[in-house]
Enzyme design. Structure first.
Site, PDB file in Angstrom:
ATOM      1  N   ARG A 177       0.821  -1.233   0.000  1.00  0.00           N
ATOM      2  CA  ARG A 177       0.000   0.000   0.000  1.00  0.00           C
ATOM      3  C   ARG A 177       0.844   1.267   0.000  1.00  0.00           C
ATOM      4  NH1 ARG A 177      -2.800  -2.879   4.029  1.00  0.00           N
ATOM      5  NH2 ARG A 177      -4.609  -3.953   3.165  1.00  0.00           N
ATOM      6  N   LYS A 224       3.500  12.094 -10.619  1.00  0.00           N
ATOM      7  CA  LYS A 224       2.658  11.231 -11.462  1.00  0.00           C
ATOM      8  C   LYS A 224       3.523  10.076 -11.946  1.00  0.00           C
ATOM      9  CE  LYS A 224      -0.099  14.883 -13.626  1.00  0.00           C
ATOM     10  NZ  LYS A 224      -0.380  15.509 -14.927  1.00  0.00           N
ATOM     11  N   HIS A 254       1.164  20.346 -25.020  1.00  0.00           N
ATOM     12  CA  HIS A 254       0.900  18.909 -24.911  1.00  0.00           C
ATOM     13  C   HIS A 254      -0.414  18.471 -25.538  1.00  0.00           C
ATOM     14  CE1 HIS A 254       4.427  18.939 -22.463  1.00  0.00           C
ATOM     15  NE2 HIS A 254       4.348  17.644 -22.240  1.00  0.00           N
TER      16      HIS A 254
HETATM   17  N1  GLY Z   1       5.994  12.248 -13.429  1.00  0.00           N
HETATM   18  C1  GLY Z   1       5.797  13.490 -14.045  1.00  0.00           C
HETATM   19  C2  GLY Z   1       4.826  14.378 -13.375  1.00  0.00           C
HETATM   20  O1  GLY Z   1       4.415  14.176 -12.259  1.00  0.00           O
HETATM   21  O2  GLY Z   1       4.427  15.361 -13.982  1.00  0.00           O
END
Ligand code: GLY
Length: 338
Positions: free
Chosen positions: A99, A121, A226
């Site tokens: 977790r 991310k 993007h």
């Molecule tokens: N891993 C890239 C971001 O968090 O934007």
């Protein structure tokens, strides 16, 4: 506000900075030499093959199984060393193992230092869908080691150049945009300057992502170029790299912004000139109508309205919701004028 810790230091200091942790290191097998120079004392070390093909759930399962076999506890600290694919796979695995355990990164490409390894991310692909499974969880320490840039072939520096310039188009404190064009446009790179600019860009991104980790507002600015880039990548079926697609996407966004009256006059021409100087591609091979169909299939599209980040000037961007029809019409009109 989330805390994002970036540590700029030589590779040889990483081991000492990590201290006495229950450390597991997962690294791209191409950077083994870099890992050896970090002075690490780890419980386990695992080389992996990092590619879009291996950035898949099966790899996450095998890494988690390796951690389990090594006896990694909930106190484990997993260090990912490599480019953006490696940091994505490792960050995601550490975020879900038991977790979630602590993790850190040593990004070894320009693209990873300024973008992929900063912001939290981390994800893997599902079938042909990129980053369809993922988490947002910050790395506890991201080490920015300027010397890794020295070993990169020119192509690898160019691959991260568009994201570096993008960051300074969003925030040009200290006049870093002009300095970056100067540095990236030189025949021989000045790695000391490049290292300083890379750190500055990573800190801008960390500031934005820390204030808005879940992309509710300000973080959307980082998507400059993007929306077009994702459409270009989709149409080219991997034939055009992310860095090149972002470069073309920023130029399209600037032309659109100027055509719609958002941007200072002459901005698109200036960016085109600067990007060309940095050996980045500026002409998108797809017609506006083709880009629009690809965008409509994109996960970020909402009906025929799409979020666009438009440059207003160097150092200032705005987030706008635009109708795709309107975008195509403006771009077609601009092409006719050329
Ligand atoms: N891993 C890239 C971001 O968090 O934007």
């Amino acid at each position: 506000m989330e805390k994002i810790t970036l540590i700029a230091c030589p590779l040889s200091e990483i081991g000492a900075k990590l201290g006495n942790k229950e450390l597991y290191v997962i690294f791209d097998r191409n950077v083994e030499g870099i890992v050896r120079g970090m002075g690490l004392s780890a419980r386990g070390m695992l080389p992996i093959d990092a590619s879009e093909r291996t950035k898949v759930p099966a790899t996450v399962v095998s890494l988690a199984a390796w951690l389990m076999e090594e006896g990694a506890s909930r106190e484990a600290f997993v260090l990912g060393v490599g480019g953006g694919i490696t940091t994505d796979i490792v960050g995601f695995t550490a975020s879900v193992y038991k977790r979630g355990v602590r993790f850190g990164f040593v990004p070894t490409t320009l693209l990873a230092q300024v973008d992929a390894a900063v912001g939290g991310k981390n994800g893997v692909n599902l079938d042909s869908y990129k980053n369809m499974l993922g988490t947002i969880r910050q790395s506890e320490m991201t080490f920015l080691c300027p010397e890794v840039l020295h070993t990169l072939p020119r192509k690898e520096i160019v691959a991260g150049a568009a994201e570096l310039l993008k960051t300074f188009i969003i925030d040009n404190q200290g006049g870093n945009y002009g300095k970056a064009v100067e540095t990236l446009g030189s025949k021989e790179y000045d790695f000391e300057k490049l290292g300083g600019l890379t750190e500055a860009a990573a800190r801008i991104k960390a500031g934005i992502a820390g204030r808005d980790p879940f992309e509710k507002g300000e973080r959307m600015k980082l998507n400059l170029g993007h929306t077009f880039a994702h459409a270009i990548e989709k149409l080219s079926a991997e034939g055009i790299s992310h860095g090149n697609a972002v470069s073309m996407g920023i130029i399209l966004a600037a032309r659109l912004a100027e055509g719609m009256g958002f941007a200072r006059k002459g901005l698109a021409r200036r960016l085109t000139h600067d990007f060309e100087r940095c050996t980045l591609p500026v002409e998108c091979p797809y017609a506006p109508g083709e880009l629009a169909s690809a965008m409509e299939k994109d996960k970020k599209a909402n009906g025929s309205i799409v979020h666009f980040v438009l440059p207003v000037d160097i150092g200032k961007v705005e987030i706008c919701d635009l109708g795709i029809g309107n975008v195509v019409e403006t771009l077609n009109h601009l092409q006719e004028q050329d």
